[in-house]
Design an enzyme around this catalytic site. Structure first.
Site, PDB file in Angstrom:
ATOM      1  N   ASN A 290       0.845  -1.190   0.000  1.00 37.02           N
ATOM      2  CA  ASN A 290       0.000   0.000   0.000  1.00 37.02           C
ATOM      3  C   ASN A 290       0.885   1.246   0.000  1.00 37.02           C
ATOM      4  OD1 ASN A 290      -1.712   2.122   0.580  1.00 37.02           O
ATOM      5  ND2 ASN A 290      -2.324   1.382   2.579  1.00 37.02           N
TER       6      ASN A 290
ATOM      7  N   HIS B  88       3.845   8.045  -2.045  1.00 43.40           N
ATOM      8  CA  HIS B  88       3.305   7.868  -0.697  1.00 43.40           C
ATOM      9  C   HIS B  88       4.368   7.559   0.367  1.00 43.40           C
ATOM     10  CE1 HIS B  88      -0.719   6.618   1.334  1.00 43.40           C
ATOM     11  NE2 HIS B  88      -0.036   7.503   2.028  1.00 43.40           N
TER      12      HIS B  88
ATOM     13  N   GLU C  57      -1.671  11.487  -2.849  1.00 41.53           N
ATOM     14  CA  GLU C  57      -0.806  11.225  -1.691  1.00 41.53           C
ATOM     15  C   GLU C  57       0.673  11.417  -1.990  1.00 41.53           C
ATOM     16  OE1 GLU C  57      -2.529   7.414  -0.524  1.00 41.53           O
ATOM     17  OE2 GLU C  57      -3.562   8.503   1.048  1.00 41.53           O
TER      18      GLU C  57
ATOM     19  N   GLU D 187     -12.038  10.476  -1.714  1.00 38.78           N
ATOM     20  CA  GLU D 187     -12.240   9.087  -1.293  1.00 38.78           C
ATOM     21  C   GLU D 187     -13.104   9.109  -0.039  1.00 38.78           C
ATOM     22  OE1 GLU D 187      -8.495   6.919  -0.894  1.00 38.78           O
ATOM     23  OE2 GLU D 187      -7.709   7.921  -2.666  1.00 38.78           O
ATOM     24  N   TYR D 188     -14.077   8.205   0.020  1.00 40.13           N
ATOM     25  CA  TYR D 188     -14.852   8.050   1.246  1.00 40.13           C
ATOM     26  C   TYR D 188     -15.514   6.681   1.194  1.00 40.13           C
ATOM     27  CZ  TYR D 188     -19.476   8.790  -0.955  1.00 40.13           C
ATOM     28  OH  TYR D 188     -20.613   8.658  -1.710  1.00 40.13           O
TER      29      TYR D 188
ATOM     30  N   HIS E 269     -15.012   3.379   2.628  1.00 38.23           N
ATOM     31  CA  HIS E 269     -14.037   2.364   2.200  1.00 38.23           C
ATOM     32  C   HIS E 269     -14.711   0.989   2.100  1.00 38.23           C
ATOM     33  CE1 HIS E 269     -10.212   0.076   2.862  1.00 38.23           C
ATOM     34  NE2 HIS E 269      -9.763   1.047   2.090  1.00 38.23           N
TER      35      HIS E 269
ATOM     36  N   PHE F  32      -5.535  -5.628   2.114  1.00 37.19           N
ATOM     37  CA  PHE F  32      -5.937  -4.228   1.922  1.00 37.19           C
ATOM     38  C   PHE F  32      -6.156  -3.939   0.435  1.00 37.19           C
ATOM     39  CE2 PHE F  32      -5.523   0.375   3.082  1.00 37.19           C
ATOM     40  CZ  PHE F  32      -6.435   0.332   4.116  1.00 37.19           C
TER      41      PHE F  32
HETATM   42  C1  GAL Z   1      -6.019   6.115   0.401  1.00 35.03           C
HETATM   43  C2  GAL Z   1      -5.331   5.956  -0.929  1.00 35.03           C
HETATM   44  C3  GAL Z   1      -5.902   4.843  -1.738  1.00 35.03           C
HETATM   45  C4  GAL Z   1      -6.067   3.618  -0.898  1.00 35.03           C
HETATM   46  C5  GAL Z   1      -6.955   3.916   0.262  1.00 35.03           C
HETATM   47  C6  GAL Z   1      -7.102   2.764   1.220  1.00 35.03           C
HETATM   48  O1  GAL Z   1      -5.154   6.675   1.311  1.00 35.03           O
HETATM   49  O2  GAL Z   1      -5.382   7.133  -1.672  1.00 35.03           O
HETATM   50  O3  GAL Z   1      -5.049   4.603  -2.818  1.00 35.03           O
HETATM   51  O4  GAL Z   1      -4.823   3.236  -0.404  1.00 35.03           O
HETATM   52  O5  GAL Z   1      -6.391   4.952   1.019  1.00 35.03           O
HETATM   53  O6  GAL Z   1      -7.547   1.622   0.638  1.00 35.03           O
END
Ligand code: GAL
Length: 962
Positions: A87, A403, A444, A519-520, A522, A582
Site C-alpha cells: 500500500n 506515498h 498522496e 475518497e470516502y 471504504h 488491503f
Molecule cells: C487512500 C489511498 C488509496 C487507498 C486507500 C485505502 O489513502 O489514496 O489509494 O490506499 O487509502 O484503501
C-alpha cells in the site's frame, strides 16, 4: 550493457524522464497503423546492467527465450518474477532513488516487416504503457527511452526502419527512480501492459488538434474553437486545413484555412497552425445524463488540394465552472455519485482490454454510479472515449504518488520535471474529452513546489477545468488552504461531523469551495457503513456535492501457474513486505460480482427519491440536473400485515432538480404495521440494462409491533433443528473490526479499527457466550424469551443473540424484513422491507468474515424444498436480525482465504437482538454510536414452529412475494 544509455543508467536518474520521446498529442489518423500486439519473444534478466547487446539483435530461439503476449504483464505469466502488493511502503529499500540489487528486466523482441513507405513518410512507434520504464531499439540502434508507466511514449523511428525485416527490441526495467512516484496502493507489476503500434504516414501531418467546446446555459448555444498544429514543417501558403462539425442535424464547416507559420515574420510565428471558431451553435449540451456528441473533422490538404491527413474528434459541448461553492456543469449543480477506479483484471492485471473497461462502466451504471476518479493515473485512452459516449463525469488523475516519501519528493528538484511532465502529458492527451471535468495532480504525494509547478503549467494550459489535489487541503486546511493546487476541497475519509462542519462553514460564508470527497466509504470486505448518513448530510448543507467511494473493484489476482485458480491478495505470492488483503477493498469482486453494499450505493445514488408528506401526499424529487423522469416507470406496493396490494403510479412531469407532490396512490393504515414501497424502473432497454431495471426505491413504514400469532403452541422440539438456541456474541470479525491478517501491525501502528484486538483480549472468539454475559432463557409454550445482560466491560460487542444449528436440507429462506441482499444496521436503507425469498447465501468476500445478515425481520422461514418442511421464526416483541449461512462465526474468523473455507455440516441460523453496524473502521470512521451494542439488558423473543406439508403445526403462510 545497453547501447547508448547503458553507461548513463537513466532508470536510476529521476530527472531523466525521456530521451527522443515525442510530445503526447492528439495525432492525425491518415497514417496507416500497424498493431504490434500479439506474441513477442521474451527473456528475463536479473538487472538492466546484465542485458548484453546481443540480446537486442539476432537469434531469439535459445532456451533462455520464451514467448509472451503483448499487451500483458510478465508478472502474470509464471516467469520467476511475480506481482508484489504494498500500500504505502516501497517494495524495496530506499531512500530515493536507490534501487534494489535484483531489478528484473525483460527484453521483448519481434520482427516487423516494414510497411511500404514513401520517401517523405514518417514512422512513429508508440509504446502504450510499460512498468516501469522502457528503452526501444530498432535493428540494434537506440530509438528512445521513456518513463510514466500509464501514458504512451512515442518515438520517431523513420530513420531507423529499413526495408524488409526489422528487429525490434523493447527493454523494460521493473524498478526505477520513477517507481518512487508510482507508489500507488496497488500491485507492483512489470511489462508492456498496453498496446504497441507503428504508424506510417506523410511527415506533413496533423500533429495536434485541440477543441474547446463551450456551452452557454443562458443562451442555450454552443461555441467551438479548434486549433490544429501541423507537423513536418509545411511550406507556408501551400497547406490548408478544413474543419467541419456534424451530428444531430448540424452540418457546419469552414473553407480551407491556410496554415500559418511564416518563419520569417519575427514575433508572429506561433507554430504551423490553423484555427477555426464557430459561434452561436444550436447544439445540445453534453452531460453525464445526456452525453450528446458531435463529430469534428479536421482535414489537412496540400497545395494541390489533395488530402494529407485527417483527425476526427468527438465533441461534447459543455461548461464546467465553479460559481460560489458549487461545481456547475452547464450552469447546474450536479451530484458527484462517484467511485474510484483502478485498471484491474484478475488474470491480466493492469493489462485490461476495452471490453473490461466497458464491463466496469456497465456494472457501475446499473448501480447509478455516474462519476469516476481515475485513481491514481490515466487509464488507457479508450476509457475516456467510453466515458464521453456513455456519460460519466471524470476526475482525470496524473500518475504521481510518492506515498512512502510523501513530504520529500514533492520538493526535490530532481523530480520536478517528472511532476510537471506527468501532469502536462495527461492533459495534452485528454483535454478534448468532455467527460473530464477536473484535473487531479495525483494522489498522496505531500504538497510541495513540484505540485505548484505542475499547477502553474496547467492553469495556463487549460482554463476550462478546475484543479483537484487532496494533499493541498490536507496540509494547508480545508477553509482556505492549498488554493494554487486545488479549486475544490477534496478530502479523503472525513467523518460525517467533519463533512457537516464544512457545510456549516459554507453556510456561514467561512468557506467558498465545493466539497467533493476524493475518497470516502471504504469498501473493504463487509463495509460501507453509514453511507446513507453521509448523504443525509450532503443533501442538507450547501457546498457539499458528493464524492468517490473507495473503491470500485477488489484487486484479487490469480497465480499464473497455480491450478486452483484462487484469487491472491498481498503476501500470497510470497512477497515481503506486503499489506495482505488491503488490496481487496472493492464494491465489486475481482470478477465484477457486486458485493452486497452495492445495493446501498445504488440507493444513495438514485436519480429519484420519493417520500410521504403530511400522511396523504407523495413527494417525488428528481435528483437529476438535466433530465425529467420520463424514461422511468413507477410502481407502488403496499404490505399490510402479510398481505400485498400493488399498482402503477401516475407520474406527472418532475423537472430536473425539483420536487412534485401527488396524492398517495393508496390509503396507508396508520394503526398497524404497513409498508408502502415506490419503485422506479427503466422503461426501455439501454446500454447498461434491459427494460425493467430497478433504478430507485423508497419506503414509507408505519411501525407496529410484530405479533407472533398466539394460536397454536411453540414447538420446543422442532424437527430439523439440530441444536440451539445457544447465546452468541461473536461474529466472524469483518475488516472494519480489525485486520485479522495483520494483527501485530494493527496493534503496533495502530492500523484500522482496534475493536478486534480488544475482543480477542476479552476472549470473545474462544469463550462460550454463556460465560461472558448473563443469559436467561424462558421457553414458554408460546414464546421463546431471552434476556441478555452485557457487563460494562463488554460494552461494544459484535452481536448479541442466539444460534441454532439446522439440518442442511433446509436450502431456501423466506422472510419479511429488509432484503433481498445482506444488510446491516448502518447499511440497510437501500434494502427494502419486503417478503423476500432466496437460496442460502454464499460468502461474498475474498477474506472470510461475517456475512448474510438481514435486519428488521418480523418472520423468517427456512424451507426444505424437497419435502416442503418449513421452520418458522416469528418476532414476538421487536423485529430481529437473522442470518442463515453455512459457516459458523468461529470458522469465518479462523480461515484466511475464501477458498479454504469448508462448509459447516449444518446450516447456522443466528437470530440477533442486536448486531453491530459495519462502519468504516478499516479506513475512516468507526461504526457510529447508534449502531454499537451497549452494555446492559437486551431482549429477544420469538416463536419457533415447524410445518410440514401434510401436517402443518401452524397456519399456512398467506403472504405474497413483493
Ligand atoms: C487512500 C489511498 C488509496 C487507498 C486507500 C485505502 O489513502 O489514496 O489509494 O490506499 O487509502 O484503501
Amino acid at each position: 550493457m545497453l547501447p547508448v544509455i547503458g553507461a548513463v543508467r537513466p532508470w536510476a536518474d529521476p530527472s531523466q524522464t525521456a530521451i527522443r520521446r515525442m510530445p503526447a498529442l492528439a495525432r492525425g489518423s491518415a497514417a496507416s497503423r500497424y498493431s504490434l500486439d500479439g506474441l513477442w519473444r521474451f527473456r528475463l534478466f536479473e538487472r538492466p546492467e546484465d542485458v548484453p547487446e546481443a540480446a537486442l539483435l539476432g537469434a531469439t530461439d535459445g532456451a533462455e527465450w520464451s514467448t509472451i503476449g503483448v499487451p500483458g504483464v510478465w508478472t502474470q505469466t509464471g516467469v520467476d518474477d511475480l506481482p508484489h502488493y504494498t500500500n504505502i511502503v516501497m517494495p524495496f529499500a530506499g531512500p530515493p532513488p536507490a534501487l534494489p540489487e535484483r531489478n528484473p528486466t525483460g527484453v521483448y523482441r519481434r520482427i516487423l516487416d516494414a510497411p511500404a513507405r514513401r520517401t517523405d513518410d514518417r514512422a512513429v512507434l508508440s509504446i502504450g504503457g510499460a512498468f516501469s520504464v522502457h528503452a526501444v531499439y530498432i535493428n540494434g540502434r537506440f530509438a528512445g527511452y521513456g518513463t510514466d508507466a500509464r501514458l504512451a511514449s512515442e518515438y520517431d523511428v523513420t530513420e531507423l526502419l529499413i526495408d524488409g525485416a526489422n528487429d525490434i527490441a523493447i527493454v523494460v526495467v521493473r524498478h526505477s527512480a520513477h517507481s518512487y512516484i508510482e507508489d500507488q496502493d496497488a500491485w507492483w507489476q512489470a511489462g508492456l501492459h498496453r498496446s504497441i503500434t507503428l504508424s506510417v504516414g506523410p511527415a506533413v501531418s496533423i500533429a495536434d488538434v485541440r477543441v474547446d467546446a463551450d456551452w452557454d446555459p443562458d443562451a442555450y448555444r454552443g461555441t467551438l474553437a479548434v486549433r490544429a498544429v501541423v507537423a513536418g514543417e509545411p511550406v507556408p501558403g501551400a497547406t490548408s486545413v478544413r474543419v467541419t462539425l456534424t451530428g444531430h442535424g448540424l452540418d457546419v464547416g469552414t473553407d480551407r484555412i491556410e496554415v500559418d507559420g511564416a518563419h520569417t515574420d519575427t514575433y508572429r510565428f506561433r507554430d504551423f497552425d490553423a484555427s477555426a471558431a464557430f459561434g452561436d451553435l444550436a447544439v445540445e449540451p453534453w452531460s453525464a445524463e445526456s452525453p450528446v456528441l458531435y463529430d469534428c473533422r479536421v482535414e489537412l490538404f496540400d497545395a494541390a488540394g489533395a488530402a494529407l491527413d485527417v483527425v476526427n474528434v468527438r465533441v461534447g459541448f459543455r461548461r464546467v465552472e465553479i460559481v460560489g461553492p458549487d461545481l456547475l456543469v452547464n450552469g447546474r449543480r450536479v451530484w458527484i455519485h462517484g467511485v474510484n477506479r483502478h485498471d484491474h483484471h484478475p488474470d491480466r492485471g493492469a493489462a485490461v482490454s476495452v471490453g473490461d473497461l466497458r464491463a466496469d462502466l456497465v456494472q457501475m451504471r446499473r448501480h447509478n454510479i455516474t462519476a469516476i476518479r481515475t485513481a491514481h493515473y490515466p487509464n488507457r485512452p479508450e476509457f475516456l472515449d467510453l466515458c464521453d459516449e456513455l456519460g460519466f463525469y471524470v476526475v482525470a488523475e496524473a500518475n504521481i504518488e510518492s506515498h512512502a516519501y510523501n513530504w520529500h519528493l514533492c520538493d526535490r528538484p530532481e523530480y520536478r520535471q517528472a511532476w510537471v511532465e506527468r501532469v502536462a502529458r495527461m492533459v495534452e492527451r485528454d483535454r478534448n474529452h468532455p467527460s473530464v471535468i477536473m484535473w487531479s495532480l495525483g494522489n498522496e504525494s505531500g504538497y510541495g513546489a513540484n505540485h505548484d509547478a505542475a499547477a502553474g503549467w496547467l492553469r495556463r494550459a487549460d482554463l476550462s477545468r478546475p484543479l483537484h489535489y487532496e494533499d493541498a487541503i490536507r496540509t494547508q486546511g480545508w477553509l482556505d488552504g492549498g488554493r494554487h493546487a486545488t479549486d475544490v476541497v477534496c478530502p479523503m475519509y472525513p467523518s460525517i461531523p467533519e463533512v457537516a462542519e464544512y457545510g456549516r462553514a459554507v453556510a456561514e460564508k467561512r468557506a467558498d469551495r465545493p466539497f467533493i470527497m476524493c475518497e470516502y466509504s471504504h469498501a473493504m470486505g463487509n463495509a460501507n457503513g453509514s453511507l446513507a448518513d453521509y448523504w443525509d448530510v450532503i443533501h442538507a448543507w450547501p457546498g457539499l456535492q458528493g464524492g468517490f467511494i473507495w473503491e470500485w473493484k477488489d484487486h484479487g489476482l490469480r497465480h499464473p501457474k497455480a491450478p486452483d485458480g484462487r484469487l491472491h491478495y498481498g503476501g500470497m505470492f510470497g512477497e515481503s513486505p506486503h499489506d495482505a488483503n488491503f488490496i481487496a477493498d472493492g464494491l465489486v469482486s475481482s470478477d465484477l460480482v457486486p458485493h452486497p453494499a452495492m445495493a446501498e450505493v445504488a440507493w444513495v445514488y438514485r436519480p429519484v427519491a420519493t417520500r410521504v408528506a403530511d400522511g396523504d401526499r407523495l413527494v417525488i424529487e428528481n435528483r437529476r440536473a438535466f433530465r425529467g423522469l420520463d424514461d422511468l416507470r413507477a410502481r407502488w406496493a403496499l404490505i399490510v400485515d402479510d398481505a400485498l396490494t400493488e399498482g402503477e403510479l401516475d407520474v406527472p412531469e418532475v423537472p430536473p432538480g425539483q420536487s412534485t407532490a401527488v396524492p398517495l396512490p393508496v390509503a396507508v393504515p396508520t394503526d398497524r404495521f404497513a409498508v408502502l414501497t415506490v419503485t422506479w424502473e427503466t422503461c426501455a432497454d439501454s446500454w447498461f440494462a434491459k427494460a425493467g431495471h430497478l433504478m430507485a426505491a423508497d419506503q414509507h413504514v408505519v411501525d407496529g409491533p410484530p405479533g407472533a400469532d398466539a394460536r397454536g403452541g411453540s414447538v420446543t422440539d422442532v424437527p430439523g433443528v439440530l441444536s440451539g438456541p445457544e447465546p452468541q456474541v461473536w461474529r466472524g470479525a469483518i475488516d472494519n473490526d480489525g485486520f485479522k491478517l495483520m494483527l501485530d501491525r494493527a496493534a503496533a501502528e495502530p492500523l484500522g479499527s482496534q475493536w478486534l484486538l480488544r475482543w480477542l483480549k476479552q476472549g470473545l472468539h474462544s469463550t462460550p457466550a454463556s460465560e461472558l454475559i448473563d443469559h436467561r432463557r424462558v421457553a414458554s409454550p408460546t414464546i421463546e424469551r431471552h434476556t441478555f445482560v452485557v457487563p460494562e466491560r463488554l460494552d461494544g460487542l459484535p452481536r448479541i443473540g442466539v444460534r441454532y444449528e439446522i439440518a442442511p436440507r433446509f436450502t431456501r429462506m423466506r422472510w419479511l424484513g429488509r432484503g433481498p441482499g445482506e444488510n446491516y444496521a448502518d447499511r440497510n436503507r437501500g434494502s427494502m422491507i419486503g417478503i423476500w425469498e432466496s437460496d442460502i447465501d454464499r460468502l461474498p468476500y475474498l477474506v472470510p468474515q461475517e456475512y448474510g445478515l438481514r435486519t428488521d425481520v418480523r418472520w423468517v422461514e427456512l424451507h426444505d424444498p424437497r419435502t416442503g418442511d418449513r421452520i418458522r421464526i416469528e418476532a414476538a416483541a421487536a423485529p430481529f436480525s437473522f442470518s442463515a449461512i453455512r459457516h459458523t462465526a468461529e470458522q469465518l474468523f479462523s480461515v484466511e482465504h475464501a477458498s479454504d473455507l469448508l462448509e459447516h455440516p449444518s446450516l447456522v441460523l443466528s437470530i440477533d437482538a442486536a448486531h453491530r453496524g459495519v462502519g468504516n473502521g478499516a479506513c475512516g470512521s468507526d461504526t457510529l454510536a447508534d449502531h454499537e451494542i451497549r452494555a446492559g439488558v437486551h431482549e429477544l423473543s420469538y416463536r419457533i414452529t415447524a410445518h410440514t406439508t401434510s401436517n402443518s403445526v401452524y397456519r399456512q403462510d398467506r403472504s405474497a412475494a413483493l
